[in-house]
Design a protein around this motif. Structure first.
Motif, PDB file in Angstrom:
ATOM      1  N   ALA A 253     -12.584 -11.853  -6.500  1.00  0.00           N
ATOM      2  CA  ALA A 253     -11.422 -11.736  -7.378  1.00  0.00           C
ATOM      3  C   ALA A 253     -10.784 -13.085  -7.692  1.00  0.00           C
ATOM      4  CB  ALA A 253     -10.380 -10.821  -6.740  1.00  0.00           C
ATOM      5  N   ASP A 254     -11.106 -14.086  -6.903  1.00  0.00           N
ATOM      6  CA  ASP A 254     -10.458 -15.396  -7.073  1.00  0.00           C
ATOM      7  C   ASP A 254     -10.742 -16.001  -8.441  1.00  0.00           C
ATOM      8  OD1 ASP A 254      -8.818 -17.435  -5.971  1.00  0.00           O
ATOM      9  OD2 ASP A 254     -10.596 -18.676  -5.657  1.00  0.00           O
ATOM     10  N   ASN A 255     -11.940 -15.801  -8.979  1.00  0.00           N
ATOM     11  CA  ASN A 255     -12.200 -16.305 -10.337  1.00  0.00           C
ATOM     12  C   ASN A 255     -12.627 -15.163 -11.271  1.00  0.00           C
ATOM     13  OD1 ASN A 255     -14.853 -15.947  -9.391  1.00  0.00           O
ATOM     14  ND2 ASN A 255     -15.632 -17.624 -10.662  1.00  0.00           N
ATOM     15  N   LEU A 256     -12.155 -13.948 -10.941  1.00  0.00           N
ATOM     16  CA  LEU A 256     -12.325 -12.776 -11.817  1.00  0.00           C
ATOM     17  C   LEU A 256     -13.790 -12.515 -12.152  1.00  0.00           C
ATOM     18  CD1 LEU A 256      -9.336 -13.366 -14.277  1.00  0.00           C
ATOM     19  CD2 LEU A 256      -9.378 -12.022 -12.167  1.00  0.00           C
ATOM     20  N   LYS A 257     -14.641 -12.583 -11.130  1.00  0.00           N
ATOM     21  CA  LYS A 257     -16.052 -12.255 -11.346  1.00  0.00           C
ATOM     22  C   LYS A 257     -16.206 -10.798 -11.770  1.00  0.00           C
ATOM     23  CE  LYS A 257     -18.015 -15.351  -7.812  1.00  0.00           C
ATOM     24  NZ  LYS A 257     -16.771 -16.064  -7.518  1.00  0.00           N
ATOM     25  N   ARG A 258     -17.224 -10.552 -12.572  1.00  0.00           N
ATOM     26  CA  ARG A 258     -17.637  -9.166 -12.791  1.00  0.00           C
ATOM     27  C   ARG A 258     -18.320  -8.685 -11.514  1.00  0.00           C
ATOM     28  NH1 ARG A 258     -18.869  -6.984 -18.048  1.00  0.00           N
ATOM     29  NH2 ARG A 258     -17.769  -8.149 -19.649  1.00  0.00           N
ATOM     30  N   VAL A 259     -17.979  -7.512 -11.052  1.00  0.00           N
ATOM     31  CA  VAL A 259     -18.529  -6.986  -9.805  1.00  0.00           C
ATOM     32  C   VAL A 259     -19.118  -5.604 -10.051  1.00  0.00           C
ATOM     33  CG1 VAL A 259     -18.017  -6.237  -7.447  1.00  0.00           C
ATOM     34  CG2 VAL A 259     -16.925  -8.293  -8.365  1.00  0.00           C
ATOM     35  N   ARG A 260     -20.345  -5.415  -9.606  1.00  0.00           N
ATOM     36  CA  ARG A 260     -20.956  -4.092  -9.612  1.00  0.00           C
ATOM     37  C   ARG A 260     -20.994  -3.605  -8.180  1.00  0.00           C
ATOM     38  NH1 ARG A 260     -24.421  -1.046 -13.148  1.00  0.00           N
ATOM     39  NH2 ARG A 260     -25.546   0.538 -11.936  1.00  0.00           N
ATOM     40  N   ARG A 261     -20.258  -2.539  -7.905  1.00  0.00           N
ATOM     41  CA  ARG A 261     -20.137  -2.024  -6.547  1.00  0.00           C
ATOM     42  C   ARG A 261     -21.396  -1.291  -6.119  1.00  0.00           C
ATOM     43  NH1 ARG A 261     -15.151  -1.193  -9.073  1.00  0.00           N
ATOM     44  NH2 ARG A 261     -13.387  -2.199  -8.019  1.00  0.00           N
ATOM     45  N   PRO A 262     -21.661  -1.254  -4.811  1.00  0.00           N
ATOM     46  CA  PRO A 262     -22.839  -0.514  -4.331  1.00  0.00           C
ATOM     47  C   PRO A 262     -22.642   0.985  -4.506  1.00  0.00           C
ATOM     48  CG  PRO A 262     -21.528  -1.313  -2.484  1.00  0.00           C
ATOM     49  CD  PRO A 262     -20.927  -1.917  -3.717  1.00  0.00           C
ATOM     50  N   ALA A 263     -23.721   1.684  -4.792  1.00  0.00           N
ATOM     51  CA  ALA A 263     -23.693   3.133  -4.962  1.00  0.00           C
ATOM     52  C   ALA A 263     -25.067   3.670  -4.610  1.00  0.00           C
ATOM     53  CB  ALA A 263     -23.332   3.494  -6.404  1.00  0.00           C
ATOM     54  N   PRO A 264     -25.163   4.930  -4.197  1.00  0.00           N
ATOM     55  CA  PRO A 264     -26.485   5.516  -3.903  1.00  0.00           C
ATOM     56  C   PRO A 264     -27.395   5.417  -5.125  1.00  0.00           C
ATOM     57  CG  PRO A 264     -24.715   6.958  -3.141  1.00  0.00           C
ATOM     58  CD  PRO A 264     -24.061   5.889  -3.962  1.00  0.00           C
ATOM     59  N   GLU A 265     -28.631   5.015  -4.894  1.00  0.00           N
ATOM     60  CA  GLU A 265     -29.572   4.810  -5.997  1.00  0.00           C
ATOM     61  C   GLU A 265     -30.891   5.522  -5.701  1.00  0.00           C
ATOM     62  OE1 GLU A 265     -29.060   3.037  -8.758  1.00  0.00           O
ATOM     63  OE2 GLU A 265     -27.461   1.595  -8.340  1.00  0.00           O
ATOM     64  N   ASP A 266     -31.466   6.110  -6.721  1.00  0.00           N
ATOM     65  CA  ASP A 266     -32.834   6.617  -6.649  1.00  0.00           C
ATOM     66  C   ASP A 266     -33.656   5.723  -7.564  1.00  0.00           C
ATOM     67  OD1 ASP A 266     -35.239   7.883  -6.697  1.00  0.00           O
ATOM     68  OD2 ASP A 266     -34.481   9.858  -7.302  1.00  0.00           O
ATOM     69  N   TRP A 267     -34.381   4.798  -6.963  1.00  0.00           N
ATOM     70  CA  TRP A 267     -35.064   3.777  -7.749  1.00  0.00           C
ATOM     71  C   TRP A 267     -36.211   4.338  -8.569  1.00  0.00           C
ATOM     72  CZ3 TRP A 267     -31.877   0.038  -7.994  1.00  0.00           C
ATOM     73  CH2 TRP A 267     -31.111  -0.329  -6.899  1.00  0.00           C
ATOM     74  N   GLY A 268     -36.626   5.569  -8.288  1.00  0.00           N
ATOM     75  CA  GLY A 268     -37.735   6.144  -9.019  1.00  0.00           C
ATOM     76  C   GLY A 268     -37.342   6.821 -10.320  1.00  0.00           C
ATOM     77  N   THR A 269     -36.042   6.945 -10.583  1.00  0.00           N
ATOM     78  CA  THR A 269     -35.590   7.629 -11.792  1.00  0.00           C
ATOM     79  C   THR A 269     -35.410   6.650 -12.947  1.00  0.00           C
ATOM     80  OG1 THR A 269     -33.261   7.399 -11.158  1.00  0.00           O
ATOM     81  CG2 THR A 269     -34.418   9.371 -10.415  1.00  0.00           C
ATOM     82  N   ASP A 270     -35.200   7.196 -14.142  1.00  0.00           N
ATOM     83  CA  ASP A 270     -34.952   6.383 -15.333  1.00  0.00           C
ATOM     84  C   ASP A 270     -33.721   5.507 -15.097  1.00  0.00           C
ATOM     85  OD1 ASP A 270     -34.233   5.354 -17.809  1.00  0.00           O
ATOM     86  OD2 ASP A 270     -34.730   7.187 -18.897  1.00  0.00           O
ATOM     87  N   PRO A 271     -33.843   4.190 -15.212  1.00  0.00           N
ATOM     88  CA  PRO A 271     -32.713   3.313 -14.886  1.00  0.00           C
ATOM     89  C   PRO A 271     -31.592   3.336 -15.911  1.00  0.00           C
ATOM     90  CG  PRO A 271     -34.545   2.015 -15.711  1.00  0.00           C
ATOM     91  CD  PRO A 271     -35.053   3.432 -15.565  1.00  0.00           C
TER      92      PRO A 271
END
Length: 291
Positions: A253-271
Motif C-alpha cells: 500500500a505504500d506506493n499503491l501497488k495493484r494487488v491480486r489477492r490469493p484465492a482457490p484456483e483450479d488450474w485445469g479450467t478455462d482461465p
C-alpha cells in the motif's frame, strides 16, 4: 569397458537463478535441498535468493519495461509462441521435473505439462486482441473523439502457486508478460525446479533479458522486499498463505501497488481474461474532430 561405466559418477544439474537474462548464483551463496514429494529423496540444491537478489531482479525488470511494452502486441505474441515451441521440445524434462515435484505419475505429469504449453499458446494469441476487448471508442456529446486504450502496469512481482509447479506457474506468469509488463517471479518454495528450468528456456528464446526474472528460496523472505519496493507496480499474491498475504498487502500500500489477492484456483479450467486485465491500466484520450 564395463568397469569404467560402472565407476562413472553422474553429473548433477546445477540450478541457478534467472535475472536480467543471466544465471547468477544467489548473492549470499546459500542453497537449500529440494526433495521428491513422494519419498523425500534428494533431487537438487536450489539457490536460496536473498533480499539483494530480489532488488537486482527488480532493477533488471525495470530496465526491460520500455522495450517490452513498446514492442508491438503482434511481436510479443510471436515471442511467446516461440517459448511454447521450445517448451514442447523439452517436454520430457518438464514431465520428469513435474512428476517429481508434485508426486504425479508420468501420465498425469505429461497432461499437466501439455496443458501448460497449451496455456502459453493461448495467452500468446491474446497479445494483439485484448486491446480490442477492453478498449474502444466512447460515446460523448460533443465534437470530440474519446478513445480508451489499455496500457501495461509496469513491473509485476508474482508469487507462483505452491501446489502447481508448472501449470500454475505458467498461468500466473504468461498473462503478465503477454500484456507488456515485466515480471519478477518467486518460484514455488517446495518445488522450484520446473520454474528454474523455465528460465533456461526463456534465456534461449526471443524473450529479452529482464522481461522475466525467476527467484527461488523462502517465499516470505523474498516477497517482503518485493512488496515494499517502490519500483514494483503490481503484486500477485497467489503463492502466499493468508497471514503472509495480509502482511505483504500492507507493505504494497505504500506506493499503491495493484494487488491480486490469493484465492482457490483450479488450474485445469478455462482461465478467462481476469489475469490479463489485472495488470492493465486504461488511458483515455480526448481529441477534437477536425473539419
Amino acid at each position: 569397458m564395463s568397469d569404467v561405466r560402472d565407476a562413472r559418477l553422474s553429473v548433477f544439474k546445477t540450478y541457478k537463478l534467472y535475472v536480467g537474462g543471466k544465471f547468477p548464483r544467489s548473492e549470499s551463496g546459500r542453497v537449500y535441498e529440494v526433495t521428491d514429494s513422494k519419498g523425500g529423496a534428494w533431487l537438487a540444491n536450489a539457490p536460496q535468493a536473498s533480499r539483494k537478489d530480489a532488488r537486482d531482479a527488480v532493477v533488471a525488470a525495470r530496465k526491460a519495461v520500455s522495450g517490452w511494452s513498446g514492442a508491438t502486441a503482434y511481436n510479443r505474441g510471436q515471442v511467446l509462441y516461440r517459448v511454447a515451441e521450445m517448451l514442447e521440445g523439452r517436454r520430457e524434462q518438464f514431465v520428469r521435473e513435474v512428476a517429481e515435484a508434485e508426486g504425479l505419475s508420468k501420465t498425469k505429469a505429461g497432461a499437466a505439462v501439455d496443458a501448460a504449453v497449451d496455456r502459453w499458446v493461448w495467452y500468446a494469441g491474446w497479445t494483439d486482441k485484448i486491446a480490442q476487448v477492453v478498449g474502444g471508442a466512447n460515446q460523448v456529446a460533443g465534437p470530440y473523439f474519446n478513445l480508451s486504450t489499455p496500457e501495461p502496469t509496469g513491473v509485476v512481482a508474482v508469487l507462483a502457486p505452491q501446489d502447481s509447479s508448472f501449470l500454475g506457474l505458467v498461468s500466473v506468469l504468461a498473462p503478465v508478460i503477454a500484456t507488456g509488463n515485466t515480471a519478477v517471479v518467486v518460484a514455488s518454495e517446495r518445488s522450484p525446479l520446473p520454474a528454474l528450468s523455465l528460465g533456461e528456456v526463456l534465456a534461449t528464446s526471443d524473450v529479452p533479458g529482464g522481461v522475466v526474472n525467476i527467484l527461488s528460496g523462502r517465499t516470505s523472505e523474498i516477497a517482503a522486499p518485493l512488496a515494499a519496493h517502490q519500483d514494483v507496480n503490481g503484486l500477485d499474491l497467489t503463492g502466499a498463505d493468508a497471514d503472509l498475504a495480509a502482511e505483504l498487502e500492507r507493505s504494497a500500500a505504500d506506493n499503491l501497488k495493484r494487488v491480486r489477492r490469493p484465492a482457490p484456483e483450479d488450474w485445469g479450467t478455462d482461465p478467462g481474461l481476469s489475469r490479463l486485465t489485472a495488470w492493465l491500466e486504461t488511458k483515455t484520450v480526448w481529441h477534437p474532430i477536425g473539419a
